[in-house]
Enzyme design. Structure first.
Site, PDB file in Angstrom:
ATOM      1  N   LEU A 182       1.259   5.522  -4.171  1.00  0.00           N
ATOM      2  CA  LEU A 182       1.777   6.162  -5.158  1.00  0.00           C
ATOM      3  C   LEU A 182       2.723   7.242  -4.941  1.00  0.00           C
ATOM      4  O   LEU A 182       2.768   8.488  -5.339  1.00  0.00           O
ATOM      5  CB  LEU A 182       0.536   6.971  -6.132  1.00  0.00           C
ATOM      6  CG  LEU A 182      -0.144   5.904  -7.003  1.00  0.00           C
ATOM      7  CD1 LEU A 182      -1.479   6.671  -7.388  1.00  0.00           C
ATOM      8  CD2 LEU A 182       0.632   5.513  -8.087  1.00  0.00           C
ATOM      9  N   THR A 223       6.981  -7.908  -9.086  1.00  0.00           N
ATOM     10  CA  THR A 223       7.695  -8.100  -7.696  1.00  0.00           C
ATOM     11  C   THR A 223       8.766  -9.250  -7.578  1.00  0.00           C
ATOM     12  O   THR A 223       9.592  -9.162  -6.544  1.00  0.00           O
ATOM     13  CB  THR A 223       6.410  -8.869  -7.048  1.00  0.00           C
ATOM     14  OG1 THR A 223       5.355  -8.116  -6.767  1.00  0.00           O
ATOM     15  CG2 THR A 223       6.799  -9.372  -5.409  1.00  0.00           C
ATOM     16  N   CYS A 252      -6.887   3.667  -9.785  1.00  0.00           N
ATOM     17  CA  CYS A 252      -6.894   4.573  -8.582  1.00  0.00           C
ATOM     18  C   CYS A 252      -8.321   5.044  -8.234  1.00  0.00           C
ATOM     19  O   CYS A 252      -9.097   5.060  -9.219  1.00  0.00           O
ATOM     20  CB  CYS A 252      -6.158   5.966  -9.119  1.00  0.00           C
ATOM     21  SG  CYS A 252      -4.423   5.396  -9.905  1.00  0.00           S
ATOM     22  N   GLY A 298       1.575 -10.281 -13.658  1.00  0.00           N
ATOM     23  CA  GLY A 298       1.201 -10.815 -12.317  1.00  0.00           C
ATOM     24  C   GLY A 298       1.757 -12.067 -12.033  1.00  0.00           C
ATOM     25  O   GLY A 298       1.461 -13.250 -12.595  1.00  0.00           O
ATOM     26  N   ILE A 350      -2.634  -7.982 -15.245  1.00  0.00           N
ATOM     27  CA  ILE A 350      -3.334  -7.188 -14.392  1.00  0.00           C
ATOM     28  C   ILE A 350      -2.735  -6.343 -12.946  1.00  0.00           C
ATOM     29  O   ILE A 350      -1.279  -6.540 -12.983  1.00  0.00           O
ATOM     30  CB  ILE A 350      -4.019  -8.324 -13.379  1.00  0.00           C
ATOM     31  CG1 ILE A 350      -3.209  -9.291 -12.586  1.00  0.00           C
ATOM     32  CG2 ILE A 350      -5.127  -8.901 -14.186  1.00  0.00           C
ATOM     33  CD1 ILE A 350      -3.940 -10.336 -11.480  1.00  0.00           C
ATOM     34  N   ASN A 400       4.131   5.493 -16.358  1.00  0.00           N
ATOM     35  CA  ASN A 400       2.593   5.068 -15.845  1.00  0.00           C
ATOM     36  C   ASN A 400       2.172   6.240 -15.160  1.00  0.00           C
ATOM     37  O   ASN A 400       2.696   6.963 -14.588  1.00  0.00           O
ATOM     38  CB  ASN A 400       3.055   3.945 -14.878  1.00  0.00           C
ATOM     39  CG  ASN A 400       1.753   3.347 -14.091  1.00  0.00           C
ATOM     40  OD1 ASN A 400       1.257   3.740 -13.431  1.00  0.00           O
ATOM     41  ND2 ASN A 400       1.425   2.260 -14.651  1.00  0.00           N
ATOM     42  N   ALA A 428       0.877  -1.279   0.038  1.00  0.00           N
ATOM     43  CA  ALA A 428       0.097  -0.111   0.158  1.00  0.00           C
ATOM     44  C   ALA A 428       0.934   1.205   0.104  1.00  0.00           C
ATOM     45  O   ALA A 428       0.934   2.041   1.011  1.00  0.00           O
ATOM     46  CB  ALA A 428      -0.967  -0.104   1.340  1.00  0.00           C
ATOM     47  N   ILE A 429       1.544   1.286  -0.999  1.00  0.00           N
ATOM     48  CA  ILE A 429       2.968   2.500  -1.220  1.00  0.00           C
ATOM     49  C   ILE A 429       2.024   3.785  -1.405  1.00  0.00           C
ATOM     50  O   ILE A 429       2.095   4.874  -0.815  1.00  0.00           O
ATOM     51  CB  ILE A 429       3.628   2.351  -2.352  1.00  0.00           C
ATOM     52  CG1 ILE A 429       4.171   0.712  -2.281  1.00  0.00           C
ATOM     53  CG2 ILE A 429       4.572   3.383  -2.441  1.00  0.00           C
ATOM     54  CD1 ILE A 429       5.265   0.759  -1.347  1.00  0.00           C
TER      55      ILE A 429
HETATM   56  C1  LIG Z   1       5.726  -2.145  -4.539  1.00  0.00           C
HETATM   57  C2  LIG Z   1       4.539  -2.105  -5.689  1.00  0.00           C
HETATM   58  C3  LIG Z   1       4.282  -0.760  -6.069  1.00  0.00           C
HETATM   59  C4  LIG Z   1       3.341  -0.768  -7.556  1.00  0.00           C
HETATM   60  N1  LIG Z   1       3.327   0.388  -8.105  1.00  0.00           N
HETATM   61  C5  LIG Z   1       2.344   0.303  -9.037  1.00  0.00           C
HETATM   62  C6  LIG Z   1       2.266   1.778  -9.766  1.00  0.00           C
HETATM   63  O1  LIG Z   1       2.622   2.834  -9.234  1.00  0.00           O
HETATM   64  N2  LIG Z   1       1.130   1.908 -10.693  1.00  0.00           N
HETATM   65  C7  LIG Z   1       0.678   0.531 -11.313  1.00  0.00           C
HETATM   66  O2  LIG Z   1       0.167   0.779 -12.359  1.00  0.00           O
HETATM   67  N3  LIG Z   1       1.031  -0.573 -10.613  1.00  0.00           N
HETATM   68  C8  LIG Z   1       1.713  -0.547  -9.467  1.00  0.00           C
HETATM   69  N4  LIG Z   1       2.092  -1.839  -9.109  1.00  0.00           N
HETATM   70  C9  LIG Z   1       1.684  -3.102  -9.568  1.00  0.00           C
HETATM   71  C10 LIG Z   1       2.574  -3.824 -10.642  1.00  0.00           C
HETATM   72  O3  LIG Z   1       3.159  -3.191 -11.562  1.00  0.00           O
HETATM   73  C11 LIG Z   1       1.777  -4.985 -11.081  1.00  0.00           C
HETATM   74  O4  LIG Z   1       0.681  -4.917 -11.954  1.00  0.00           O
HETATM   75  C12 LIG Z   1       1.567  -5.893  -9.944  1.00  0.00           C
HETATM   76  O5  LIG Z   1       2.507  -6.095  -8.834  1.00  0.00           O
HETATM   77  C13 LIG Z   1       1.279  -7.538 -10.306  1.00  0.00           C
HETATM   78  O6  LIG Z   1       2.336  -8.044 -10.826  1.00  0.00           O
HETATM   79  P1  LIG Z   1       3.602  -8.968 -10.197  1.00  0.00           P
HETATM   80  O7  LIG Z   1       3.016  -9.933  -9.416  1.00  0.00           O
HETATM   81  O8  LIG Z   1       4.528  -9.370 -11.171  1.00  0.00           O
HETATM   82  O9  LIG Z   1       4.335  -7.911  -9.208  1.00  0.00           O
HETATM   83  C14 LIG Z   1       2.973  -2.144  -7.915  1.00  0.00           C
HETATM   84  C15 LIG Z   1       3.310  -3.139  -7.433  1.00  0.00           C
HETATM   85  C16 LIG Z   1       4.199  -3.368  -6.235  1.00  0.00           C
HETATM   86  C17 LIG Z   1       4.625  -4.542  -5.538  1.00  0.00           C
END
Ligand SMILES: Cc1cc2nc3c(=O)[nH]c(=O)nc-3n(C[C@H](O)[C@H](O)[C@H](O)COP(=O)(O)O)c2cc1C
Length: 307
Positions: free
Chosen positions: A77, A270, A134, A247, A195, A103, A74-75
Site C-alpha cells: 500500500l 495486471t 488489509c 481477476g 476478487i 480505493n 507485496a507492494i
Molecule cells: C501491483 C498491484 C497493486 C495492487 N494494489 C491494490 C490496492 O492498493 N488496493 C486493492 O484493493 N487492490 C490492489 N491490487 C489488486 C488488484 O486491484 C486486483 O484486485 C487483482 O490484481 C486481481 O486482478 P488482476 O488479476 O486483473 O490484476 C493490486 C494488484 C497489483 C498487481
C-alpha cells in the site's frame, strides 16, 4: 449500442458508467500516469491506488515476482495519503468525464470511517471502493474481509460516514465468499467488487530465502481467472446489488465471461502492466462482440450464462 451500467441504483447520487470497463486499484496509478498513452476518458471508471490516512512507503524490496501466468506482489500500500490525494489529484479528476473511484484501506474500522468522511463531498471523486483485504490490527491481524461480521462492520462504518456510492472489494482468501458478500450487502454496500489477490509465495533457491521482502504476496493475472470467475458466479447468485468482476482479465473475451456469470462491470488489473492499453482494448473488443452478436444493450448479456 448501449453499454451503460448503473452501479449504485439505490444510492442518491448513483454511479452511472458509460461502459462496464474499469481499471483495478493499484494497477493504474491515479489515472494520470496513463493519460498520455490512450484516451482514458473513454473508460467506464478509474479506480485509483489504495489510499490510507497517512502516506506510506510500502514494503521492503523486492516487491514483485513473476510466476507462471501470474504476478506476485507485496507492494504494501505505497501511497501519497488521503490529504495529498484530495489536494493534488482530485482537482485534476474534477475536470475529467470519466468517474474516479478512490480505493481505501485501513488498519481499524475507525480508519475506514475517517477516510470515507474525508472523501465525502470532494469534487472529482465519484465513489469509494473499500479494500477489506488489509490486516485487521485490532482483531489479531486477520483480514477484515475474511469473516462476514468484520466485513459488515467496516461496510456500515463507511456507509455512515459518506453519501458517496460505496463499493466493497472482497478478498478470495476466505472459506465462504458468498457469506461475506451477503453480510456486506446487508450492511449497505451499493456494489461489490471481487476478487483481490490470492495469497502466495516464491522461494529464491540460490539464496534459500523467500523471494519477496515481505515473504508472502498477492497473486494476480491470468493464473487466477478461473478462481475469480467462479467466485463472481457464486456472489452474483447470492446478492441483489451490482457485482464487479476482477481477476486475470486480459482480453474482451475474459471480460465477457465475467459479465455472463453475472458481473455488471469488470476491472482490468495486471494486464495493464504488459499492455498499458489493455482496458481500452477490452472495451473495443466488447463493442465488437456485441455488434457481431447483434446485442444492442449490454445489460442483456449480464448473467446470460446463468440462465
Ligand atoms: C501491483 C498491484 C497493486 C495492487 N494494489 C491494490 C490496492 O492498493 N488496493 C486493492 O484493493 N487492490 C490492489 N491490487 C489488486 C488488484 O486491484 C486486483 O484486485 C487483482 O490484481 C486481481 O486482478 P488482476 O488479476 O486483473 O490484476 C493490486 C494488484 C497489483 C498487481
Amino acid at each position: 449500442m448501449n453499454l451503460s451500467v448503473q452501479l449504485a441504483p439505490k444510492n442518491q447520487r448513483g454511479l452511472l458508467l458509460t461502459n462496464p470497463v474499469m481499471t483495478a486499484s493499484g494497477t493504474f496509478g491515479y489515472g494520470t500516469e496513463y493519460s498520455h498513452i490512450f484516451d482514458i476518458q473513454k473508460l467506464g471508471a478509474i479506480v485509483c491506488k489504495g489510499t490510507t490516512l497517512e502516506s506510506r512507503e510500502g514494503n521492503p524490496q523486492p516487491r514483485l515476482a513473476e510466476t507462471a501466468s501470474g504476478l506476485l506482489n507485496a507492494i504494501g500500500l505505497q501511497n501519497i495519503g488521503v490529504k495529498a490525494l484530495i489536494k493534488e489529484k482530485a482537482p485534476i479528476w474534477a475536470n475529467w468525464r470519466v468517474p474516479v473511484i478512490v480505493n481505501i484501506a485501513g488498519e481499524t474500522t475507525d480508519d475506514y470511517a475517517r477516510l470515507a468522511g474525508e472523501l465525502d463531498g470532494v469534487a472529482g471523486i465519484s465513489g469509494i471502493e473499500v479494500n477489506i483485504s488489509c490486516p485487521n490490527i485490532k482483531v489479531g491481524g486477520a483480514e477484515f474481509g475474511v469473516n462476514p461480521e468484520s466485513a459488515a462492520e467496516v461496510t456500515s462504518a463507511v456507509k455512515s460516514a459518506t453519501s458517496l456510492p460505496v463499493l466493497v472489494k472482497l478478498t478470495p482468501n476466505t472459506s465462504d465468499i458468498a457469506r461475506v458478500a451477503i453480510a456486506v450487502a446487508e450492511a449497505g454496500a451499493d456494489a461489490i467488487s471481487l476478487i483481490n489477490t490470492l495469497k502466495g509465495m516464491v522461494v529464491d533457491v540460490a539464496r534459500r530465502r523467500p523471494l519477496l521482502g515481505n515473504i508472502a504476496g498477492g497473486l494476480s493475472g491470468p493464473a487466477i481467472k478461473p478462481v475469480a470467475l467462479h467466485m463472481v458466479y457464486e456472489v452474483a447468485g447470492a446478492v441483489e446489488v451490482p457485482v464487479i468482476g476482477c481477476g486475470g482479465i486480459t482480453t474482451a473475451s475474459d471480460a465477457i465471461e465475467f459479465i455472463m456469470v453475472g458481473a455488471s462491470a469488470i476491472q482490468v488489473g495486471t494486464a495493464s502492466f504488459t499492455n498499458p492499453r489493455a482496458p481500452l482494448d477490452v472495451l473495443q473488443g466488447i463493442e465488437q462482440f456485441l455488434k457481431k452478436e447483434g446485442v444492442n444493450n449490454l445489460t442483456d448479456l449480464i448473467g446470460a450464462a446463468r440462465r
